[in-house]
Design an enzyme around this catalytic site. Structure first.
Site, short mmCIF file in Angstrom:
data_model
loop_
_atom_site.label_atom_id
_atom_site.label_comp_id
_atom_site.label_asym_id
_atom_site.label_seq_id
_atom_site.Cartn_x
_atom_site.Cartn_y
_atom_site.Cartn_z
N ASN A 157 0.87 -1.18 0.00
CA ASN A 157 0.00 0.00 0.00
C ASN A 157 0.90 1.23 0.00
OD1 ASN A 157 -1.84 2.02 0.40
ND2 ASN A 157 -2.28 1.50 2.54
N TRP A 158 1.04 1.85 -1.18
CA TRP A 158 1.97 2.97 -1.29
C TRP A 158 1.39 4.28 -0.74
CZ3 TRP A 158 5.04 2.85 -6.56
CH2 TRP A 158 5.93 1.76 -6.53
N LYS A 159 0.10 4.31 -0.50
CA LYS A 159 -0.54 5.56 -0.03
C LYS A 159 -0.17 6.68 -1.01
CE LYS A 159 0.03 3.73 4.58
NZ LYS A 159 -0.02 3.95 6.00
N HIS A 214 -9.45 1.51 4.80
CA HIS A 214 -8.20 1.74 5.53
C HIS A 214 -8.47 2.77 6.63
CE1 HIS A 214 -4.12 2.99 6.41
NE2 HIS A 214 -3.71 1.86 5.85
N GLU A 234 -6.90 5.22 7.61
CA GLU A 234 -6.66 6.63 7.20
C GLU A 234 -7.88 7.18 6.47
OE1 GLU A 234 -2.96 5.99 5.15
OE2 GLU A 234 -1.96 5.59 7.07
N GLU A 254 -5.68 -4.41 10.82
CA GLU A 254 -4.67 -3.37 10.97
C GLU A 254 -4.96 -2.56 12.24
OE1 GLU A 254 -2.62 -2.43 7.01
OE2 GLU A 254 -4.25 -1.03 7.28
N GLY A 299 2.25 2.66 10.77
CA GLY A 299 3.24 3.72 10.58
C GLY A 299 3.90 4.18 11.87
N SER A 312 3.20 -1.81 10.64
CA SER A 312 4.65 -1.83 10.85
C SER A 312 5.28 -3.20 10.58
CB SER A 312 4.99 -1.32 12.25
OG SER A 312 4.55 0.03 12.40
N GLY A 334 2.70 -1.00 4.44
CA GLY A 334 2.77 0.42 4.10
C GLY A 334 4.21 0.84 3.89
N GLY A 335 4.81 1.46 4.91
CA GLY A 335 6.16 2.03 4.79
C GLY A 335 7.19 1.11 4.14
#
Ligand code: PEP
Length: 245
Positions: A11-13, A90, A92, A161, A167, A206, A227-228
């Protein structure tokens, strides 16, 4: 016990560019394994890039198919550019864009209607965990989706999640994650006992190369939503390799 093919999703956001996408595609093609399914979800504008067979997904979808909805992208359009998956709900999007359980349910229906696979995110806040509400919160999020489906679909994917782990560098322990994943499967089984065993439940929060192997080795953790660490080609491909049993 049903055999579930591990799934690892990037997930590159709001990150990445064409160069990173090309590098990631090359690396995933070189890795290619029939023991793990990998998907890259870059921002919408890059979804039309040729990914040479590497699967791609969107990070959002419109609730409706077409019309006067400025800025939206429909499931039909996503399928048109070769997308196969859509991340929905998600935390966010729930927190920053007001996506309620009802909106998430509509987006899941739109995704299935377009023949795409929804990756439905659920998770509790730190406060909810401290208040021992984790299972209640997650059950409610799942039921909001499943109650709206005409029938249980075998293409559903869920992602647990915990919001406090996204993150932040704080990962749920394998035991904490496994406990919630097992509860999620119980909720799914109350809708369809058989298909619940086949439904993949990913962990996200994470996940890194050094904690992924242990997480993925747990019974009910069928891969990850990353993610990251998915913005680094080597880290992401290592995580994908760690999903191979
Ligand atoms: C995510 O946003 O889906 C996620 C899991 O992020 P991170 O891996 O950076 O915690």
């Amino acid at each position: 016990m049903a055999e579930r093919l591990p799934l690892v999703v990037a997930n590159w956001k709001l990150n990445g560019d064409k160069v990173l996408l090309a590098e990631m595609i090359d690396a995933l093609q070189a890795f290619e394994s029939n023991e793990v399914e990998t998907v890259v979800c870059p921002p919408f504008v890059y979804l039309n890039e040729n990914t040479n067979g590497v699967k791609k997904g969107a990070q959002n979808i419109a609730e409706v198919e077409s019309g006067a909805f400025t800025g939206e992208v429909s499931g039909r359009m996503l399928r048109d550019v070769g997308c196969q998956f859509v991340i929905i709900g998600h935390s966010e999007r729930r927190a920053m864009y007001g996506e309620t359980d009802a909106v998430v349910a509509k987006k899941v229906l739109a995704t299935l209607h377009a023949g795409l696979v929804p990756i439905i995110c659920v998770g509790e806040s730190e406060q909810q965990r401290e208040d021992e509400e984790t299972i209640a919160v997650i059950s409610k999020q799942i039921r909001a989706v499943l109650d709206d489906l005409p029938s249980y679909s075998d293409s559903l994917v869920f992602a647990y999640e915990p919001i406090w782990a996204i993150g932040t560098g704080k990962t749920a322990t394998t035991e904490q994650a496994e406990e919630v994943h097992a509860e999620i499967r119980k909720v799914l089984a109350s809708y369809n006992q058989e298909l619940a065993q086949e439904t993949r439940i990913l962990y996200g929060g994470s996940v890194k190369p050094d904690n992924s192997k242990e997480l993925f080795s747990s019974d009910n953790i069928d891969g990850g939503l990353i993610g990251g660490a998915s913005l680094d080609v080597e880290s992401f491909t290592t995580i994908c390799k760690n999903a191979v049993a």
